[in-house]
Design an enzyme around this catalytic site. Structure first.
Site, mmCIF file in Angstrom:
data_model
loop_
_atom_site.group_PDB
_atom_site.id
_atom_site.type_symbol
_atom_site.label_atom_id
_atom_site.label_comp_id
_atom_site.label_asym_id
_atom_site.label_seq_id
_atom_site.Cartn_x
_atom_site.Cartn_y
_atom_site.Cartn_z
ATOM 1 N N LYS A 1 -13.451 3.630 1.318
ATOM 2 C CA LYS A 1 -12.347 4.581 1.320
ATOM 3 C C LYS A 1 -11.633 4.528 0.028
ATOM 4 O O LYS A 1 -11.570 5.506 -0.683
ATOM 5 C CB LYS A 1 -11.228 4.160 2.318
ATOM 6 C CG LYS A 1 -9.963 5.000 2.579
ATOM 7 C CD LYS A 1 -9.154 4.469 3.603
ATOM 8 C CE LYS A 1 -7.743 4.872 3.501
ATOM 9 N NZ LYS A 1 -6.858 4.928 4.666
ATOM 10 N N ARG B 1 -10.143 1.019 9.859
ATOM 11 C CA ARG B 1 -10.535 0.733 11.141
ATOM 12 C C ARG B 1 -10.731 1.630 12.088
ATOM 13 O O ARG B 1 -10.981 1.462 13.268
ATOM 14 C CB ARG B 1 -9.912 -0.595 11.542
ATOM 15 C CG ARG B 1 -8.553 -0.317 11.643
ATOM 16 C CD ARG B 1 -7.613 -1.591 11.635
ATOM 17 N NE ARG B 1 -6.019 -1.505 11.658
ATOM 18 C CZ ARG B 1 -5.454 -1.595 10.487
ATOM 19 N NH1 ARG B 1 -6.003 -1.694 9.245
ATOM 20 N NH2 ARG B 1 -3.947 -1.465 10.461
ATOM 21 N N LYS C 1 -6.825 -11.572 -1.699
ATOM 22 C CA LYS C 1 -7.696 -10.868 -2.502
ATOM 23 C C LYS C 1 -7.178 -10.958 -4.021
ATOM 24 O O LYS C 1 -8.054 -11.084 -4.788
ATOM 25 C CB LYS C 1 -7.570 -9.062 -2.043
ATOM 26 C CG LYS C 1 -8.273 -8.745 -1.112
ATOM 27 C CD LYS C 1 -8.322 -7.091 -1.140
ATOM 28 C CE LYS C 1 -8.568 -6.454 0.219
ATOM 29 N NZ LYS C 1 -8.268 -5.123 0.255
HETATM 30 O O1 F6P Z 1 -9.691 -5.608 5.113
HETATM 31 C C1 F6P Z 1 -9.256 -4.747 4.416
HETATM 32 C C2 F6P Z 1 -9.670 -3.479 4.301
HETATM 33 O O2 F6P Z 1 -8.570 -2.685 3.494
HETATM 34 C C3 F6P Z 1 -9.748 -2.760 5.621
HETATM 35 O O3 F6P Z 1 -8.668 -2.131 6.157
HETATM 36 C C4 F6P Z 1 -10.992 -1.696 5.438
HETATM 37 O O4 F6P Z 1 -11.395 -1.309 6.497
HETATM 38 C C5 F6P Z 1 -11.811 -2.472 4.495
HETATM 39 O O5 F6P Z 1 -10.634 -3.312 3.581
HETATM 40 C C6 F6P Z 1 -12.464 -1.617 3.424
HETATM 41 O O6 F6P Z 1 -11.800 -1.070 2.741
HETATM 42 P P1 F6P Z 1 -12.566 0.276 1.699
HETATM 43 O O7 F6P Z 1 -13.436 1.158 2.607
HETATM 44 O O8 F6P Z 1 -11.523 0.801 0.933
HETATM 45 O O9 F6P Z 1 -13.800 -0.531 0.976
#
Ligand code: F6P
Length: 554
Positions: free
Chosen positions: A219, A282, A518
């Site tokens: 995302k 999610r 992180k």
């Molecule tokens: O674990 C945290 C998180 O932000 C989740 O909510 C999300 O699904 C995952 O990391 C991956 O995020 P991205 O799709 O931005 O790489």
């Protein structure tokens, strides 16, 4: 105190949970129910096995083996009403910015809305955008599946590797495994998520790069694990294909909300499949994040899955609480967590294809409701999200069921079963289903000391062989595992999570709890990589571990 729960949402007077009227009544009622056995409940009300059931969109829920009466349900519905559930449901579907810490709408339901629906975010109808992306995914999936999309050397794509983590991985993996029966068996699908290099190494093991497509699903397109894996994949592809940069466009596509970063990575944004900030990670397996699913099972099956999601969305939006499956499931969870002190919920699918379903639900439930402050920022004085866990039956029976049957903890269980198998073989399926029904029966009714004695068990062994019973469970029974049914099951749990979060008054749609680790990792990486001895300013334990690691790897 009157509180505005989201921009544009008319406020309803929502008291803190423990000050709600129904809370006090429920607490007293739970005391009265604490020692009531399911044996008594069934003996007093022989029809409860038919009455405490609900059915929607072909999903049949038997919730009769819960430690509840009609009064319990009534009180739980009152609690839901006092928690503003009806208004919160309306606000979510309307596109209000109920994810208030991130000032975002929560519209995964728009991802499966029919194309004549209208759902507005900041004055724009988002439904046409959703369908535009779906059409783009369809065209691409068809090209890949038919062999029309060629790799750099002119060979058709036969292997698809989704690179992503969290919601950009768990949904796609779970859906691929769940729908494997419907997948193109001539193709290979793999999922690379962990930053552990073993995951990448095994993902490409034995694959011909010329026939391999990477879908970089993120995302944000900034997630450390995903970008590390994507860069490694890029280097691997270039090495395998002789270093020609133009190969990247044929072997990499992206699923993201971040066109700028996608472009920087070197992926042509024409090969980017977008989604929007109103889709939580999610909650995204039915967005473009599901591109690998669509390539595996074909656009028609993918759209059938979306239709299944939508059916449960409509049910959740419109059905009265008494008949509303996600409301019932969510409130029953609240009952055990807050009034019986349960800490976990076991998810027990009796369907091998759903082997990743519990793992998928772990993120959905615990990243959503693993919160300790209310929407107003106040520390809660009650428990929130339980730990979700589970394994497919019957394997779990030979592993952890002992604890559920005879341990000291109360573990509400959800059994998920299908009347038909996708792979009929002799009497396997009758045996499988007999186990579902037997487990739920054994958990509820157990076996008394007298029953054990009557079997001729010596007295000293009797206590060991007694099953107290009174262990609650739900049984979700449906026809067979199809793409549509998968969509229904996922939507059922998505909305159950929403119901729980509403009662607990937490924001089920942010995830600040993943940030700190992180940030600290970003600080530690250079300390591990530096050739000169770094000046460490962590606590003594972290400093010591870093020094030890540096020494050992050297
Ligand atoms: O674990 C945290 C998180 O932000 C989740 O909510 C999300 O699904 C995952 O990391 C991956 O995020 P991205 O799709 O931005 O790489």
């Amino acid at each position: 105190m009157s509180t505005t729960v989201a921009e544009g949402t008319p406020s309803q007077e929502i008291k803190p949970l423990t000050e709600r009227k129904a809370w006090a009544t429920l607490t007293a009622h739970a005391e009265a129910m604490r020692n009531v056995h399911l044996r008594t409940l069934f003996a007093d009300d022989p029809a409860r096995g038919e009455r405490f059931t609900a059915e929607a969109a072909g999903l049949f829920l038997d919730y009769s083996k819960n430690r509840i009466t009609a009064e319990t349900l009534q009180l739980l519905f009152e609690l839901a009403a006092e928690s503003g559930l009806a208004e919160r449901i309306a606000a979510m579907f309307r596109g209000d910015k109920i994810n208030m810490t991130e000032k975002r709408a929560v519209l995964h339901t728009a991802l499966r809305a029919p194309n004549d629906a209208t759902i507005f975010v900041d004055g724009n109808n988002v439904v046409p955008d959703v369908h535009q992306v779906l059409d783009k995914m369809t065209a691409f999936a068809n090209r890949v599946r038919s062999g029309d999309w060629k790799g750099h050397t002119g060979k058709p794509i036969r292997n698809v590797i989704n690179i992503g983590i969290g919601g950009s991985d768990l949904g796609p993996v779970m859906a691929y495994e769940a729908l494997r029966h419907y997948s193109d068996r001539s193709m290979t699908f793999r999922f690379d998520s962990n930053v552990d290099s073993t995951d990448f190494a095994e993902s490409v093991q034995g694959l011909n790069a010329e026939e391999t497509l990477f879908i970089v699903s993120s995302k944000t397109f900034t997630t450390l694990e995903t970008m590390t894996n994507a860069n490694t994949a890029r280097a691997w592809m270039l090495k395998e294909l002789g270093g020609d940069e133009s190969a990247i466009a044929k072997h990499f596509v992206a699923v993201s909300t971040n066109a700028v970063e996608v472009s920087k990575f070197g992926i042509d944004t024409a090969n980017m499949f977008g989604f929007w900030d109103w889709v939580g990670g999610r909650y995204s397996m039915d967005s473009a994040i599901g591109l690998s699913t669509m390539i595996a099972v074909g656009p028609e099956n993918f759209r059938a899955m979306l239709a299944g999601f939508h059916e449960i969305d409509e049910h959740f939006r419109t059905a009265p609480f008494e008949k509303n499956l996600p409301v019932l499931l969510g409130l029953l969870t609240v009952w055990y967590i807050n009034l019986f002190g349960a800490n976990t919920v076991a998810i027990l699918p009796y369907e091998q294809y759903l082997k990743r379903f519990p793992a998928y639900l772990q993120q959905l439930t615990m990243e959503s409701n693993g919160k300790h402050v209310t929407l107003e920022g106040a520390r809660v004085n009650y428990e929130t999200c339980p730990i979700y866990w589970g394994e497919p039956g019957t394997n779990g029976q030979h592993s952890f069921y002992q604890l559920i049957h005879q341990g000291t903890r109360l573990i509400p269980c959800d059994f998920i079963a299908f009347a038909k198998t996708l792979n009929p073989l002799g009497s396997h399926h009758d045996i499988l289903l007999a186990n579902v029904f037997a487990q739920a029966e054994a958990l509820a009714f157990g076996k008394t000391a007298d029953q054990v004695r009557a079997e001729g068990t010596p007295e000293w062994l009797v206590p060991h062989r007694v099953f107290e019973g009174n262990r609650p469970s739900n049984v979700i029974l449906t026809d067979k595992l199809t793409p549509e049914v998968l969509g229904k099951l996922v939507a059922l749990y998505e909305h159950s999570v929403f119901v729980q979060g509403t009662v607990w008054r937490v924001n089920s749609f942010d995830q600040w709890g993943v940030e700190l680790g992180k940030a600290l990792a970003q600080r530690i990486i250079p300390e591990l990589e530096s050739t000169a001895e770094p000046k460490l300013t962590h606590d003594s334990s972290t400093n010591n571990l870093i020094r030890r690691y540096r020494k050992t790897k050297a």
